[in-house]
Design a protein around this motif. Structure first.
Motif, short mmCIF file in Angstrom:
data_model
loop_
_atom_site.label_atom_id
_atom_site.label_comp_id
_atom_site.label_asym_id
_atom_site.label_seq_id
_atom_site.Cartn_x
_atom_site.Cartn_y
_atom_site.Cartn_z
N MET A 71 -12.01 -5.31 0.70
CA MET A 71 -13.40 -5.59 1.07
C MET A 71 -14.29 -4.37 0.80
O MET A 71 -13.99 -3.26 1.26
CB MET A 71 -13.49 -5.95 2.56
N ALA A 72 -15.35 -4.59 0.05
CA ALA A 72 -16.33 -3.51 -0.18
C ALA A 72 -17.55 -3.84 0.66
O ALA A 72 -18.29 -4.78 0.39
CB ALA A 72 -16.69 -3.45 -1.67
N LYS A 73 -17.71 -3.06 1.75
CA LYS A 73 -18.83 -3.32 2.65
C LYS A 73 -19.27 -2.03 3.34
O LYS A 73 -18.59 -1.02 3.24
CB LYS A 73 -18.46 -4.40 3.67
N THR A 74 -20.38 -2.09 4.03
CA THR A 74 -20.86 -0.90 4.73
C THR A 74 -19.82 -0.41 5.73
O THR A 74 -19.13 -1.20 6.37
CB THR A 74 -22.19 -1.16 5.46
N GLY A 113 -10.81 1.40 6.57
CA GLY A 113 -9.69 2.22 6.13
C GLY A 113 -8.34 1.76 6.62
O GLY A 113 -7.41 1.59 5.84
N ALA A 114 -8.22 1.55 7.93
CA ALA A 114 -6.90 1.17 8.47
C ALA A 114 -6.51 -0.21 7.97
O ALA A 114 -5.35 -0.45 7.62
CB ALA A 114 -6.91 1.21 9.99
N GLU A 115 -7.47 -1.12 7.89
CA GLU A 115 -7.17 -2.47 7.41
C GLU A 115 -6.62 -2.41 5.98
O GLU A 115 -5.64 -3.08 5.64
CB GLU A 115 -8.44 -3.33 7.49
N LYS A 116 -7.24 -1.59 5.12
CA LYS A 116 -6.77 -1.49 3.74
C LYS A 116 -5.46 -0.71 3.65
O LYS A 116 -4.61 -1.02 2.81
CB LYS A 116 -7.85 -0.81 2.87
N PHE A 117 -5.31 0.29 4.50
CA PHE A 117 -4.04 1.04 4.55
C PHE A 117 -2.89 0.08 4.84
O PHE A 117 -1.85 0.12 4.18
CB PHE A 117 -4.14 2.12 5.64
N MET A 118 -3.09 -0.79 5.83
CA MET A 118 -2.04 -1.73 6.23
C MET A 118 -1.84 -2.84 5.19
O MET A 118 -0.73 -3.12 4.77
CB MET A 118 -2.38 -2.39 7.58
N ASN A 119 -2.96 -3.47 4.81
CA ASN A 119 -2.85 -4.68 3.98
C ASN A 119 -2.66 -4.40 2.50
O ASN A 119 -2.16 -5.25 1.78
CB ASN A 119 -4.08 -5.57 4.18
N ALA A 169 -13.71 4.78 -0.13
CA ALA A 169 -13.15 3.98 0.96
C ALA A 169 -13.91 2.69 1.25
O ALA A 169 -13.34 1.77 1.81
CB ALA A 169 -13.07 4.83 2.23
N ASN A 170 -15.20 2.63 0.92
CA ASN A 170 -15.87 1.35 1.20
C ASN A 170 -15.91 0.46 -0.04
O ASN A 170 -16.39 -0.66 0.01
CB ASN A 170 -17.28 1.54 1.78
N ILE A 171 -15.36 0.94 -1.16
CA ILE A 171 -15.33 0.12 -2.38
C ILE A 171 -13.89 -0.13 -2.80
O ILE A 171 -13.48 -1.26 -3.05
CB ILE A 171 -16.09 0.83 -3.53
N THR A 176 -1.29 11.01 7.98
CA THR A 176 -2.22 10.70 6.89
C THR A 176 -3.43 9.99 7.45
O THR A 176 -3.42 9.50 8.57
CB THR A 176 -1.52 9.86 5.80
N GLU A 177 -4.51 9.97 6.67
CA GLU A 177 -5.74 9.33 7.12
C GLU A 177 -6.11 8.21 6.16
O GLU A 177 -5.64 8.17 5.02
CB GLU A 177 -6.89 10.35 7.17
N ALA A 178 -6.94 7.30 6.62
CA ALA A 178 -7.52 6.28 5.75
C ALA A 178 -9.03 6.35 5.94
O ALA A 178 -9.52 6.87 6.94
CB ALA A 178 -6.99 4.90 6.12
N GLY A 179 -9.77 5.83 5.00
CA GLY A 179 -11.23 6.05 4.97
C GLY A 179 -12.00 5.37 6.08
O GLY A 179 -11.67 4.28 6.52
#
Length: 558
Positions: A488-491, A308-314, A275-277, A299-302
């Protein structure tokens, strides 16, 4: 109050045969490919046959930034699925598969907890139905074919200094991060630097989770860039004719896995990109299939909503044409106290002021999720140590933000403890108030997309990237990749790239270390700060306490 461990609770579960679970969703037993008695894959033929049905309601469960205090996002996802079934809705949950690496490292398993779990817990956290092994094999087949191509004359004119395809293994193994391959003379090929990522960070994993069917899967695998020629043009996996054999290895892994909750409700467990990569979501094929056979899909996102939610949406919703009808943001009083500056040792002591201070983090997540046009409710995942005053502080804060926070006791009581949240989710989803839209349009230039996420979601002032990174992004735009979304891959621990900055920091910068093109998955990975694509094991790994007991049962997985 029960003090049983998660694994003891899971072991006592009264599981139903998987055919019964499938029947709840109208899946005939002929379309279930059983792996033992309690897990099955859903056939591609069945999936193809339900595509013309209307979609059910899609509910996303996300969370505040994770802390060592624990949030219980998966536990809440599972509990909410059970809760919706309890109030008479036909609901299914869609979660990700667990990676072996973290299971033996620090994180432990990923199947919920307490009385809101998915079973069989042990198998799900170990080899399950072999999906991750298939992904590992397909990925490494390609790696072997690249080196083999170079060995037998290199007709693609691959520049061995510019091979970008690394190898993968589903284990936390820091010794493999950077290695030298092909030592030992002529017979072994041309020595070069190489390295390993963890399997969940593989582009093959991301592709499996975004592909619509096997044909789409093969096309995306073929589109992956594996190396560059001496003239800097890209070499694709299809140039090495690897896409067909990789698809064959992934044929079964593409089919979603069906299991059950402790309350015998259906759960699709499929895919698990880091989820962070990567984009950190359950597979598109599992989610879209669930929407065709259930009225509600949870469902869940990381990690936190900023990742997680930002990547789920975008990424996921954009690619799959999905739109969530409501979003649940999970928070705990303990995690809010941690965001308010309380150390782990003092989290069990009442500290209403720290809760209030930590609520800034929750507030930022509420505002971010609302910016996608989706209605939001907060689920307070209850811990025994929470006091009434702490819970009330969260409720008051969230009310002031124009949302509602609901106390959830599913960990201790199962579906009975989460009925209030289930009813609120139904109310939001049925209201039709979701006006979902991604954060940025496809045609926005890549660097502007990165800036949009950094400023609007992370509240950063600027993105720091040297000329090399900017030139690389321009080159990809010229090659036709400018319309891809950003991953985005970040902490996961902070809105900033510094894992120690809790709360809701403003006026920070987001440094971009490198950018990677995932042309098959269809996104540009932006690596920020110190993030790792191959974790290591901690000083005392969980593996030290995992064993079989005298009864032949697994101990220590949780």
């Amino acid at each position: 109050m029960s003090h049983k461990t998660d694994i003891e609770i899971a072991r006592e579960a009264s599981k139903r045969p998987i055919q019964e679970i499938g029947a709840k969703l109208g899946i005939p037993s002929d379309d279930l490919l059983p792996y033992g008695h309690d897990k099955a894959k859903v056939s591609q033929a069945f999936i193809d046959g339900v595509q013309d049905r209307p979609n059910g309601k899609l509910i996303l469960v996300t969370a505040i930034n994770p802390t060592p205090a624990g949030e219980g996002k998966t536990t809440t996802t599972v509990g909410l699925g059970d809760g919706l079934n309890r109030i008479g809705k036909k609901a299914a949950i869609c979660i990700r598969e667990a990676s072996l690496g973290p299971n033996f490292g620090m994180k432990g398993g990923a199947a919920g907890g307490g009385y809101a779990q998915v079973v069989p817990m042990e198998e799900m956290n170990l080899h399950f139905t072999g999906d991750f092994h298939a992904i590992t094999s397909a990925h490494n087949l390609l790696a072997a074919m690249i080196d083999n191509h170079v060995y037998w004359g290199n007709e693609q004119d691959i520049d061995v200094r510019r091979i970008v395809w690394r190898r993968v293994i589903d284990m936390n193994d820091r010794a493999l991060r950077q290695i030298t391959a092909s030592l030992g003379g002529v017979a072994n090929g041309f020595p070069r630097e190489a390295g390993f990522d963890i399997t969940v960070a593989s582009e093959v994993m991301a592709i499996l989770c975004l592909a619509r069917d096997l044909k789409d899967l093969q096309k995306r695998l073929g589109d992956m860039i594996v190396a560059y020629r001496r003239d800097r043009t890209p070499v694709y996996a299809r140039d090495l004719k690897a896409d067909g054999a990789m698809t064959v290895l992934l044929k079964d892994a593409m089919q979603p896995n069906l299991v059950q909750t402790l309350e015998n409700n259906p759960a699709f467990v499929h895919g698990g990109p880091f989820a962070n990569i990567a984009h950190g979501c359950n597979s598109v094929i599992a989610t879209t299939t669930a929407l065709k056979v259930a009225d509600y899909v949870v469902t869940e996102a990381g990690f936190g909503a900023d990742l997680g939610a930002e990547k789920f949406m975008n990424i996921k919703c954009r690619k799959a044409g999905l739109a969530p009808d409501a979003v649940v943001i999970v928070a705990t009083c303990r995690a809010l106290k941690a965001n308010g500056g309380v150390g782990k040792a003092d989290l069990n002591k009442e500290n209403v002021e720290a809760v209030k201070k930590g609520c800034a983090n929750l507030g930022r997540h509420i505002a971010n999720v609302k910016s996608f046009g989706v209605p939001v409710v907060v689920g307070i995942n209850h811990f025994v140590s929470d006091t009434d005053a702490e819970v009330q502080a969260v409720k008051d804060y969230v009310k002031a933000q124009g949302s509602e926070a609901i106390l959830c006791k599913h960990w201790a009581k199962g579906s009975e403890g989460i009925e209030d949240l289930a009813k609120k989710v139904v109310q939001l989803a049925e209201s039709g108030s979701s006006q979902f839209a991604p954060l940025y349009p496809d045609e926005m230039p890549l660097f502007e997309k990165i800036e949009t996420i950094a400023t609007r979601i992370y509240h950063a002032d600027e993105v720091l990237a040297d000329q090399k990174v900017r030139d690389q992004l321009h080159a990809w735009e010229e090659q036709g990749y400018g319309n891809l979304p950003i991953c985005m891959a970040k902490t996961q621990y902070s809105f900033t790239t510094d894992p120690n900055r809790r709360g809701a920091p403003e006026h920070h910068s987001v440094p971009v270390r490198e950018v990677r093109l995932s042309a098959g998955a269809g996104f540009v990975v932006v690596i920020c700060g110190e993030i790792m694509t191959m974790p290591g094991l901690p000083r005392v790994p969980s593996a030290e306490t995992i064993r079989l007991n005298d009864a032949g049962q697994i101990e220590g997985l949780f």
